[in-house]
Design a protein around this motif. Sequence first.
Motif: not given
Length: 232
Positions: A29-32, A85, A87-88, A97, A99-103, A107, A125
């Motif tokens: 999840s996320g933008s990347t 996936d 990563a932050d 780390i 979960g920046g996107g809350g998923c 994940e 990152k």
Amino acid sequence: KAVEDAKKLAAYAAVDYHVKDNQTVGIGSGSTIIHAVKRLAERVKAENLNILCVPTSSQARQLIHDNGLTVVDIKRHLEIDVAIDGADEVDSELNLIKGGGGCLTQEKIVASCAKSFIVIADYRKDSSALGEQWKKGIPVEVIPMAYVPVSRAIQSQFGGSADLRMAVSKAGPVVTDNGNFLLDWRFDQEHNWSAVNTTIKMMPGVVDTGLFINLAERVYFGMEDGTVKIRD
Ligand code: DER
């Protein structure tokens, strides 16, 4: 622009290197990951690949579907060949780390079921220690009833501040895909992240943490100069 290009670089390198025909692929999840799914769809079409995709969130499910790829459920497809996936932040030992996107919860489940877990990220990152660049803390998913006791337990044991993540375009706290709340723990010192992860995970009410320890096999960083940096 430079960041978006860097995300794309990392995503394309990972998809081109790791995805083969007749595979089940975990989609983060996320933008990347958006760039990775677009590249995957391109390859599926061009090479007529047979690929099944396991989502890690409602966003991932939508992204897979909207790109014409096949969504499958982990209950039916436990053998995930590769999970990809974002990563932050990534440290020198490949602790993440997320979960920046809350998923983070789904994940981590998908990452743990995959034969190989590949991370894609832009150069922001790429750290040597957690907290160097990522300042929004470590997300912890908790059942709604427990967010105060867990916040207090984390703060008294490890310091820093663990705050309830509030929604922006909806009144009240963020509610995850699993119906839970999120705490963002802004730590203020270095820790043994494996020990912290275990301790927090054991706290009553905690669902999971955004610390991914000993899970990532390889990280692809898209760099500002247009190169891809690989860390194993
Ligand atoms: O929330 C998440 O776990 C995301 O995967 C995050 O770690 C990376 O999101 P980004 O690709 O938008 O930076």
